[in-house]
Design a protein around this motif. Structure first.
Motif, PDB file in Angstrom:
ATOM      1  N   GLU A   1      -3.187 -19.507  22.965  1.00  0.00           N
ATOM      2  CA  GLU A   1      -3.163 -19.866  21.552  1.00  0.00           C
ATOM      3  C   GLU A   1      -1.779 -19.558  20.972  1.00  0.00           C
ATOM      4  O   GLU A   1      -1.173 -18.538  21.280  1.00  0.00           O
ATOM      5  CB  GLU A   1      -4.227 -19.079  20.793  1.00  0.00           C
ATOM      6  N   VAL A   2      -1.295 -20.447  20.139  1.00  0.00           N
ATOM      7  CA  VAL A   2      -0.043 -20.229  19.433  1.00  0.00           C
ATOM      8  C   VAL A   2      -0.314 -20.423  17.948  1.00  0.00           C
ATOM      9  O   VAL A   2      -1.375 -20.923  17.551  1.00  0.00           O
ATOM     10  CB  VAL A   2       1.060 -21.203  19.907  1.00  0.00           C
TER      11      VAL A   2
ATOM     12  N   VAL B   1       9.171 -14.581  14.251  1.00  0.00           N
ATOM     13  CA  VAL B   1      10.179 -13.728  14.902  1.00  0.00           C
ATOM     14  C   VAL B   1      10.912 -14.545  15.974  1.00  0.00           C
ATOM     15  O   VAL B   1      10.925 -14.205  17.159  1.00  0.00           O
ATOM     16  CB  VAL B   1       9.561 -12.456  15.514  1.00  0.00           C
ATOM     17  N   SER B   2      11.523 -15.639  15.529  1.00  0.00           N
ATOM     18  CA  SER B   2      12.226 -16.550  16.423  1.00  0.00           C
ATOM     19  C   SER B   2      13.310 -15.837  17.223  1.00  0.00           C
ATOM     20  O   SER B   2      13.914 -14.866  16.763  1.00  0.00           O
ATOM     21  CB  SER B   2      12.863 -17.669  15.593  1.00  0.00           C
ATOM     22  N   GLN B   3      13.567 -16.337  18.435  1.00  0.00           N
ATOM     23  CA  GLN B   3      14.657 -15.832  19.261  1.00  0.00           C
ATOM     24  C   GLN B   3      16.004 -16.387  18.801  1.00  0.00           C
ATOM     25  O   GLN B   3      17.050 -15.973  19.297  1.00  0.00           O
ATOM     26  CB  GLN B   3      14.436 -16.206  20.723  1.00  0.00           C
ATOM     27  N   ARG B   4      15.983 -17.339  17.885  1.00  0.00           N
ATOM     28  CA  ARG B   4      17.223 -17.928  17.374  1.00  0.00           C
ATOM     29  C   ARG B   4      18.053 -16.898  16.611  1.00  0.00           C
ATOM     30  O   ARG B   4      17.531 -15.924  16.077  1.00  0.00           O
ATOM     31  CB  ARG B   4      16.908 -19.059  16.400  1.00  0.00           C
TER      32      ARG B   4
ATOM     33  N   GLY C   1      12.146 -23.575  27.997  1.00  0.00           N
ATOM     34  CA  GLY C   1      12.277 -23.686  26.555  1.00  0.00           C
ATOM     35  C   GLY C   1      13.712 -23.521  26.105  1.00  0.00           C
ATOM     36  O   GLY C   1      14.582 -23.106  26.876  1.00  0.00           O
ATOM     37  N   SER C   2      13.972 -23.861  24.853  1.00  0.00           N
ATOM     38  CA  SER C   2      15.313 -23.707  24.287  1.00  0.00           C
ATOM     39  C   SER C   2      15.227 -23.456  22.788  1.00  0.00           C
ATOM     40  O   SER C   2      14.190 -23.688  22.161  1.00  0.00           O
ATOM     41  CB  SER C   2      16.161 -24.958  24.557  1.00  0.00           C
ATOM     42  N   GLN C   3      16.333 -22.998  22.241  1.00  0.00           N
ATOM     43  CA  GLN C   3      16.411 -22.739  20.804  1.00  0.00           C
ATOM     44  C   GLN C   3      16.825 -23.982  20.028  1.00  0.00           C
ATOM     45  O   GLN C   3      16.442 -24.150  18.878  1.00  0.00           O
ATOM     46  CB  GLN C   3      17.433 -21.633  20.535  1.00  0.00           C
ATOM     47  N   THR C   4      17.629 -24.865  20.644  1.00  0.00           N
ATOM     48  CA  THR C   4      18.255 -25.953  19.883  1.00  0.00           C
ATOM     49  C   THR C   4      18.087 -27.312  20.540  1.00  0.00           C
ATOM     50  O   THR C   4      18.872 -28.221  20.289  1.00  0.00           O
ATOM     51  CB  THR C   4      19.759 -25.663  19.690  1.00  0.00           C
TER      52      THR C   4
ATOM     53  N   ASP D   1      12.035 -23.369  20.264  1.00  0.00           N
ATOM     54  CA  ASP D   1      12.161 -22.267  19.298  1.00  0.00           C
ATOM     55  C   ASP D   1      11.029 -21.257  19.446  1.00  0.00           C
ATOM     56  O   ASP D   1      10.272 -21.001  18.510  1.00  0.00           O
ATOM     57  CB  ASP D   1      12.212 -22.824  17.869  1.00  0.00           C
ATOM     58  N   SER D   2      10.910 -20.672  20.618  1.00  0.00           N
ATOM     59  CA  SER D   2       9.810 -19.753  20.882  1.00  0.00           C
ATOM     60  C   SER D   2      10.060 -18.376  20.280  1.00  0.00           C
ATOM     61  O   SER D   2      11.121 -18.092  19.727  1.00  0.00           O
ATOM     62  CB  SER D   2       9.597 -19.633  22.398  1.00  0.00           C
ATOM     63  N   ASN D   3       9.050 -17.516  20.408  1.00  0.00           N
ATOM     64  CA  ASN D   3       9.167 -16.139  19.930  1.00  0.00           C
ATOM     65  C   ASN D   3       8.751 -15.194  21.056  1.00  0.00           C
ATOM     66  O   ASN D   3       8.197 -15.624  22.073  1.00  0.00           O
ATOM     67  CB  ASN D   3       8.303 -15.937  18.674  1.00  0.00           C
TER      68      ASN D   3
END
Length: 461
Positions: free
Chosen positions: A3-4, A35-38, A348-351, A373-375
């Motif tokens: 679940e997300v 709480v994004s990793q970005r 995955g990636s941020q951008t 844009d995972s966390n």
């Protein structure tokens, strides 16, 4: 699938051959509470411009912003080391009340007198956007007094995503392009955009092109010099390595100087070879360039292939998770891991953009999780669900991997060993094997870890 958060469900998919390609939502602002990793806009601009080594980099804001991004990249310089310093106006409460423009002007003049830079970049932070300092005006005033370019970087952290910071950096550095003499630039010339000379990778790539007979006019921004950037508009082709950070600059140069650009990657044997061929195809008037490119590929692959085969035997069947800044890099990593016999089960990636994610869906095996844009919570749960042996990411992903008892490979800003080029593929294979086969994972209670055999055991057999 785990679940997300409901609002993020369109940014997470699992590949399925029966359903075909599914659109991945991307380019969205990070969800509050995720709480994004970005990183912020300011950080995005800072990491792009930081390697310009003979320029002054001044952060107009609280000292914490400068500390956060100090020496943020493992970008090496073959000459000046001015970029290794972190300068800040250190805005205090009184500056917030009365403004920080005069303070910025004094500091710029003092730093220019002391260090004699070729140019200066001034980064706006969140607080500057709130109090309304006219940074561009101060830059014009100091530029006139000091007779060097003073370039404002409109990078207030709150006004977008890290990708917006990339664009702010491109707009700032573009002010230099077109101001230098191009009379000495040869007809077979390129700019390398989006390589930042982490651990000296720009030098490796530049050498390949020079061996082909191609002049590298500038690398923006790895081991960059202001004077080289000024004459970058004389090149005949732009090769864009980090598409997220530098496509905007390539598009500006195509619009104003009619310089075409191609997306390339220097990671992995397949993509590195194609990057050389892509450059050679741009100069059909000189067939010897393609001939030399083919010769370089043959020589370099022959030199590394025995090591790659040895590591593949040790890593066959292992599973990897990938979470990096740009999705184009993730594509290269999937291919490189496949060459080592490993399967990418989380990418995955941020951008990343829609085109990147479509390529990943086509490239990855069924059941691979693709995420934008995972966390930390999502990444941790996906890694557990897929039972991965290796996590490839950056400094913010390292704690996630170690807490889960997973081997980690740094493929981001801070690494000290080159992973680009043909020699970089061997370094990558060596690091992946060392991480996966570390005996420490035998002590992890999370699962019954079966470590890969050591390279010495393989050689003995």
């Amino acid at each position: 699938m785990i679940e997300v958060l409901k609002q993020r469900q369109s940014q997470v998919i699992e590949t399925d051959v029966s359903t075909g390609a599914v659109s991945v939502a991307c380019g969205k602002a990070s969800l509050a509470g995720s709480v994004s990793q970005r990183a912020c806009v300011f950080c995005g601009s800072r990491v792009v411009l930081y390697p310009i080594s003979d320029a002054l980099h001044v952060v107009h804001g609280p000292v914490g912003c400068a500390a956060y991004t100090w020496d943020i990249r493992g970008a090496l310089s073959s000459g000046p080391q001015l970029h290794r310093n972190s300068f800040s106006t250190d805005l205090q409460e009184i500056d917030v009340i009365f403004g920080g423009e005069k303070k910025l002007e004094r500091i710029l003049l003092a730093l220019i007198e002391r260090h004699r830079p070729k140019a200066a970049f001034v980064y706006s932070t969140c607080i500057v956007g709130l109090i309304g300092d006219d940074v561009a005006m101060i830059c014009r005033k100091v530029a006139e007094a000091a007779d060097i370019p003073i370039l404002p970087v409109h990078s207030e952290g709150f006004k977008g995503t890290k990708k917006d910071g990339y664009r702010a950096a491109c707009e700032a550095v573009y002010q230099l392009i077109g101001t230098g003499d191009t009379s000495s630039v040869t007809p077979h010339s390129i700019n390398i955009l989006g390589d930042f000379n982490l651990a000296g990778e720009t030098w490796i790539i530049r050498d390949y092109y020079q061996r082909m007979g191609i002049e590298v006019v500038s690398c923006i921004t790895g081991d960059a010099r202001v004077d080289d950037i000024r004459r970058a508009h004389g090149a005949k082709l732009n090769l864009v390595q980090c598409s997220g950070s530098m496509t905007a600059l390539a598009q500006m140069m195509q619009r104003d100087h009619a310089i075409p650009f191609k997306r390339v990657s220097y990671f992995g044997v397949e993509d590195m070879s194609e990057a050389l061929y892509e450059a050679a195809r741009a100069f059909p008037d000189e067939p010897s360039i393609m001939e030399r490119a083919q010769e370089i590929v043959r020589e370099e692959v022959a030199a590394i292939y025995p090591e790659i085969v040895r590591y593949r035997a040790l890593l066959e069947g292992r599973k990897a998770a990938i979470y990096v800044g740009g999705a184009f890099k993730a594509i290269s990593l999937v291919r490189a891991l496949r060459l080592l016999g490993m399967k990418s089960v989380l990418v995955g990636s941020q951008t990343g953009n829609e085109e990147d994610y479509a390529i990943l869906q086509e490239l990855c095996d069924p059941g691979t999780v693709i995420v934008d844009d995972s966390n930390p919570l999502e990444l941790a749960k996906f890694c557990l669900e897929k039972d991965v042996d290796l996590f490839i990411g950056g400094v913010k992903e390292r704690p996630i991997a170690y807490k889960l008892g997973i081997g980690f490979c740094d493929h981001n800003h801070e690494r000290k060993e080159p992973l680009a080029g043909f020699v970089g593929m061997v370094n990558f294979a060596r690091e992946v094997h060392a991480s996966v086969s570390s005996p420490v994972w035998k002590l992890v209670p999370r699962r019954n870890v079966k470590t890969a055999p050591s390279i010495e055991m393989a050689r003995a057999s």
